[in-house]
Scaffold this active site. Structure first.
Site, PDB file in Angstrom:
ATOM      1  N   CYS A 282       0.821  -1.210   0.000  1.00 28.69           N
ATOM      2  CA  CYS A 282       0.000   0.000   0.000  1.00 28.69           C
ATOM      3  C   CYS A 282       0.858   1.266   0.000  1.00 28.69           C
ATOM      4  O   CYS A 282       1.027   1.922   1.039  1.00 28.69           O
ATOM      5  CB  CYS A 282      -0.983   0.039   1.150  1.00 28.69           C
ATOM      6  N   CYS A 464      -5.665   1.956  -4.397  1.00 26.28           N
ATOM      7  CA  CYS A 464      -5.150   2.622  -3.221  1.00 26.28           C
ATOM      8  C   CYS A 464      -6.106   3.764  -2.873  1.00 26.28           C
ATOM      9  O   CYS A 464      -6.003   4.856  -3.447  1.00 26.28           O
ATOM     10  CB  CYS A 464      -3.753   3.151  -3.549  1.00 26.28           C
TER      11      CYS A 464
HETATM   12  P1  FAD Z   1      -0.638 -10.987   3.997  1.00 24.72           P
HETATM   13  O1  FAD Z   1      -2.085 -10.658   3.927  1.00 24.72           O
HETATM   14  O2  FAD Z   1       0.245 -10.132   4.818  1.00 24.72           O
HETATM   15  O3  FAD Z   1      -0.527 -12.510   4.471  1.00 24.72           O
HETATM   16  C1  FAD Z   1       0.679 -13.236   4.520  1.00 24.72           C
HETATM   17  C2  FAD Z   1       0.476 -14.456   5.425  1.00 24.72           C
HETATM   18  O4  FAD Z   1       1.584 -15.351   5.256  1.00 24.72           O
HETATM   19  C3  FAD Z   1       0.421 -14.083   6.907  1.00 24.72           C
HETATM   20  O5  FAD Z   1      -0.742 -14.620   7.491  1.00 24.72           O
HETATM   21  C4  FAD Z   1       1.703 -14.688   7.477  1.00 24.72           C
HETATM   22  O6  FAD Z   1       1.564 -15.146   8.820  1.00 24.72           O
HETATM   23  C5  FAD Z   1       1.948 -15.868   6.525  1.00 24.72           C
HETATM   24  N1  FAD Z   1       3.348 -16.308   6.487  1.00 24.72           N
HETATM   25  C6  FAD Z   1       4.469 -15.558   6.585  1.00 24.72           C
HETATM   26  N2  FAD Z   1       5.559 -16.350   6.552  1.00 24.72           N
HETATM   27  C7  FAD Z   1       5.120 -17.622   6.407  1.00 24.72           C
HETATM   28  C8  FAD Z   1       5.780 -18.875   6.312  1.00 24.72           C
HETATM   29  N3  FAD Z   1       7.110 -18.981   6.407  1.00 24.72           N
HETATM   30  N4  FAD Z   1       5.019 -19.994   6.150  1.00 24.72           N
HETATM   31  C9  FAD Z   1       3.665 -19.913   6.076  1.00 24.72           C
HETATM   32  N5  FAD Z   1       2.997 -18.731   6.179  1.00 24.72           N
HETATM   33  C10 FAD Z   1       3.718 -17.606   6.342  1.00 24.72           C
HETATM   34  N6  FAD Z   1      -4.440  -2.897   0.516  1.00 24.72           N
HETATM   35  C11 FAD Z   1      -5.515  -2.396  -0.170  1.00 24.72           C
HETATM   36  O7  FAD Z   1      -5.996  -3.027  -1.111  1.00 24.72           O
HETATM   37  N7  FAD Z   1      -6.072  -1.193   0.174  1.00 24.72           N
HETATM   38  C12 FAD Z   1      -5.631  -0.474   1.223  1.00 24.72           C
HETATM   39  O8  FAD Z   1      -6.182   0.582   1.524  1.00 24.72           O
HETATM   40  C13 FAD Z   1      -4.525  -0.977   1.978  1.00 24.72           C
HETATM   41  N8  FAD Z   1      -4.047  -0.287   3.027  1.00 24.72           N
HETATM   42  C14 FAD Z   1      -3.067  -0.835   3.807  1.00 24.72           C
HETATM   43  C15 FAD Z   1      -2.656  -0.139   4.929  1.00 24.72           C
HETATM   44  C16 FAD Z   1      -1.695  -0.667   5.766  1.00 24.72           C
HETATM   45  C17 FAD Z   1      -1.273   0.100   6.981  1.00 24.72           C
HETATM   46  C18 FAD Z   1      -1.136  -1.947   5.477  1.00 24.72           C
HETATM   47  C19 FAD Z   1      -0.110  -2.566   6.399  1.00 24.72           C
HETATM   48  C20 FAD Z   1      -1.523  -2.642   4.330  1.00 24.72           C
HETATM   49  C21 FAD Z   1      -2.486  -2.086   3.473  1.00 24.72           C
HETATM   50  N9  FAD Z   1      -2.890  -2.740   2.313  1.00 24.72           N
HETATM   51  C22 FAD Z   1      -3.937  -2.224   1.576  1.00 24.72           C
HETATM   52  C23 FAD Z   1      -2.084  -3.872   1.773  1.00 24.72           C
HETATM   53  C24 FAD Z   1      -2.692  -5.260   1.950  1.00 24.72           C
HETATM   54  O9  FAD Z   1      -3.072  -5.476   3.278  1.00 24.72           O
HETATM   55  C25 FAD Z   1      -1.682  -6.318   1.508  1.00 24.72           C
HETATM   56  O10 FAD Z   1      -1.236  -5.983   0.211  1.00 24.72           O
HETATM   57  C26 FAD Z   1      -2.276  -7.712   1.488  1.00 24.72           C
HETATM   58  O11 FAD Z   1      -2.640  -8.100   2.785  1.00 24.72           O
HETATM   59  C27 FAD Z   1      -1.290  -8.710   0.877  1.00 24.72           C
HETATM   60  O12 FAD Z   1      -1.755 -10.018   0.981  1.00 24.72           O
HETATM   61  P2  FAD Z   1      -0.712 -11.240   1.136  1.00 24.72           P
HETATM   62  O13 FAD Z   1      -1.530 -12.475   1.192  1.00 24.72           O
HETATM   63  O14 FAD Z   1       0.349 -11.131   0.127  1.00 24.72           O
HETATM   64  O15 FAD Z   1      -0.002 -10.990   2.549  1.00 24.72           O
END
Ligand code: FAD
Length: 534
Positions: A282, A464
């Site tokens: 983000c 965003c």
């Molecule tokens: P995540 O959702 O972070 O999940 C990753 C998972 O993998 C976690 O549960 C973790 O425990 C697990 N994991 C890590 N290592 C391992 C391992 N070795 N083995 C197994 N599992 C593991 N997005 C929007 O669309 N709009 C917004 O307005 C927005 N605002 C945001 C504001 C903030 C402050 C933040 C922090 C994020 C924001 N985002 C927003 C971004 C969005 O939350 C992320 O892009 C999204 O969650 C990514 O998804 P992901 O599955 O890649 O990672």
């Protein structure tokens, strides 16, 4: 905390929380040894925080990370042995489950049973998913929405799942933290096997992954979605002071409420907001925190007494150029000073001082100092360590995928989505919403479970919602190359103008779309498009 005794001097434990450190002290331990690499799970306390708490309580601590239980390198065993010999005893050593500590102690000859345990039999699943965050859960649900009887296992160590886009609104006092958290169990799709463990290493040639507990999983298809690493420790002094001394960040569930309290408390002085080098998840979130804070101060008639500065490691206000003019209007309205090419490198909470590396046009650099009365930090970010050190990583450390099909460039049985992969899209949950059905269709087609004439393709979409004031949002939606891809017609939401309707969408509708839509395989407005066969 339930440590198991390995020797009179050494006990092994699963991940410690800060409260566990006090419990360890009360139980008579004199030092803490951390064997878990930082950033393995979304809810894991980083070593620097544990070390800070240990120091506060008069305990010593040391960091000897063990990435994989199956291959503990001789150097690591030597470092482990040295730590056990040098630290005051008894020592409490921890990793994710305690398994790596036990194996390292056995390898170092420090336990009674110093023989290696037999390698476990591999458990096998058609589809193994790494991570139960936005990408892992949405990906599984999109597959199950197409073929309900799939054999899927999700490996995820955390107890909780977070709606991270809500943290900006927690920081502004609009949401409570609890509105952004649900138990991991409650979001696991029915029929999926949840393996509560962490991936340690990949063996893509053998189509296997090794878990932190030492177990091995075999797969036919692997989906990698472990998110991004928040590298708090890369800024000197930051971990020690976060959550106190007026230093906060909306990038942590437990700290976002502190942002709201600081904004409420500040009446005059200097407020700093930082942004690290790209890519980050983000990219608009650093600014969102700043605009909402300015709006709150303006509402209370305090803004003139508060000097706000945005210190950005990059050279532009926002990556997609079309959105810069509406944002600049707010920068001017709020009287914000923009300082580009300023990268936060050090913080000293008690003296309220932050240091930035300022890089000049010709590449020269200098360290500049700022005093603050409030500091909102967005941490440096990179691919998780176990991804960067794996064969799946490309040069920059991310899982190396084809940016259209999201299939791995070198291992066709592997897909990746979310923040951990290499495609140059905005790293957002909105992007994941678009990616999940694409991964589902391409992977199921590979397995022969659905028929497609051409692969599903991703256009780099991400969104965003830039909260420029309480009640108004500039709804940036864009894909590869910063190309604008608005979802709704312009007469409903003009994406280049602050919109009240976009605020209602973010506050009232997007959480529902997340929890009840994308996490459940309901693909509203994100049906994949398909490349025509050449
Ligand atoms: P995540 O959702 O972070 O999940 C990753 C998972 O993998 C976690 O549960 C973790 O425990 C697990 N994991 C890590 N290592 C391992 C391992 N070795 N083995 C197994 N599992 C593991 N997005 C929007 O669309 N709009 C917004 O307005 C927005 N605002 C945001 C504001 C903030 C402050 C933040 C922090 C994020 C924001 N985002 C927003 C971004 C969005 O939350 C992320 O892009 C999204 O969650 C990514 O998804 P992901 O599955 O890649 O990672």
């Amino acid at each position: 905390m339930r440590p198991s005794l390995l020797s009179p001097d050494l006990s092994a434990s699963a991940q410690l929380s800060l409260a566990d450190v006090a419990e360890a002290k009360a139980a008579g331990f004199r030092s803490i040894l951390c064997d878990r690499p930082d950033g393995e799970a979304v809810d894991q306390a980083v070593f620097a925080a544990i070390a800070g708490e240990a120091a506060r309580l008069g305990l010593e601590s040391r960091y000897v990370p063990i990435v994989s239980p199956s291959v503990i390198f001789p150097e690591t065993v030597a470092a482990f042995r040295a730590a056990v010999s040098e630290l005051p005893k008894p020592i409490l050593a921890y990793c994710g489950s305690g398994k790596r500590v036990t194996l390292a102690a056995e390898a170092a000859g420090l336990t009674a049973a110093a023989s290696s345990p037999a390698r476990q039999q591999a458990e096998s699943h058609d589809i193994v998913i790494v991570g139960g965050g936005a990408g892992g859960i949405a990906g599984a649900s999109s597959m199950l929405a197409r073929i309900p009887d799939l054999d899927i296992a999700i490996v995820e160590p955390a107890d909780n799942h977070f709606y991270q886009p809500g943290w900006t609104l927690v920081g502004a006092g609009v949401f409570t933290p609890e509105q952004t958290r649900r138990t991991m169990k409650s979001v696991m799709p029915a029929g999926v096997k949840w393996i509560k463990d962490a991936i340690a290493t990949f063996d893509p040639d053998a189509k296997q992954v090794v878990l932190a507990s030492g177990a091995v999983l075999s797969y036919r298809k692997l989906v990698v979605a472990p998110g991004i690493k928040l590298d708090w420790a890369a800024v000197e002094g930051l971990v020690e002071t976060l959550g106190s001394n007026d230093v906060t960040s909306n990038y942590r569930f437990d700290l976002a409420p502190y942002t709201s309290r600081l904004v409420e408390r500040l009446r005059s002085g200097k407020a700093l907001f930082t942004q690290p080098p790209m890519p980050i998840k983000c990219a608009g979130a650093p600014q969102k925190a700043m605009y909402l804070s300015c709006d709150a101060w303006r509402g209370r008639g305090l803004l003139k007494a508060i000097n706000v500065e945005f210190l950005n490691a990059g050279t532009a206000l926002f990556g997609a150029a079309d959105y810069v003019p509406p944002l600049m209007n707010y920068v001017k309205t709020y009287g914000i000073t923009l300082s580009f090419s300023h990268n936060l490198v050090k913080v000293d909470g008690p003296s309220k001082t932050a240091w930035f590396k300022r890089t000049g046009k010709d590449g020269d650099s200098e360290i500049v100092e700022r005093k603050f009365d409030m500091l909102h930090v967005v941490p440096p970010q990179c691919a998780p360590d176990f991804i960067r050190s794996s064969p799946l990583a490309g040069q920059a450390g991310w899982v190396e995928v084809d940016q259209e099909t999201l299939r791995h460039k070198r291992y066709p049985d592997i897909y990746s989505l979310g923040d951990a992969m290499s495609a140059p899209n905005p790293k957002t949950a909105a992007a994941v919403r678009k990616q999940a059905p694409i991964v589902a269709e391409n992977l199921l087609s590979d397995l022969g479970r659905i028929r497609m004439d051409a692969p599903a393709v991703y256009d780099g979409y991400g969104a965003c919602p830039l909260t420029v004031e309480r009640g108004k949002i500039v709804m940036a939606e864009f894909g590869y190359g910063g190309k604008r891809i608005p979802t709704l017609p312009r007469w409903l939401i003009d994406d280049l103008k602050p919109s009240w309707l976009a605020w209602r969408l973010k506050k009232d509708l997007l959480p529902i779309i997340y929890w009840d839509g994308m996490l459940k395989g309901r693909e509203w407005l994100v049906k994949p498009s398909h490349k025509r066969a050449a």
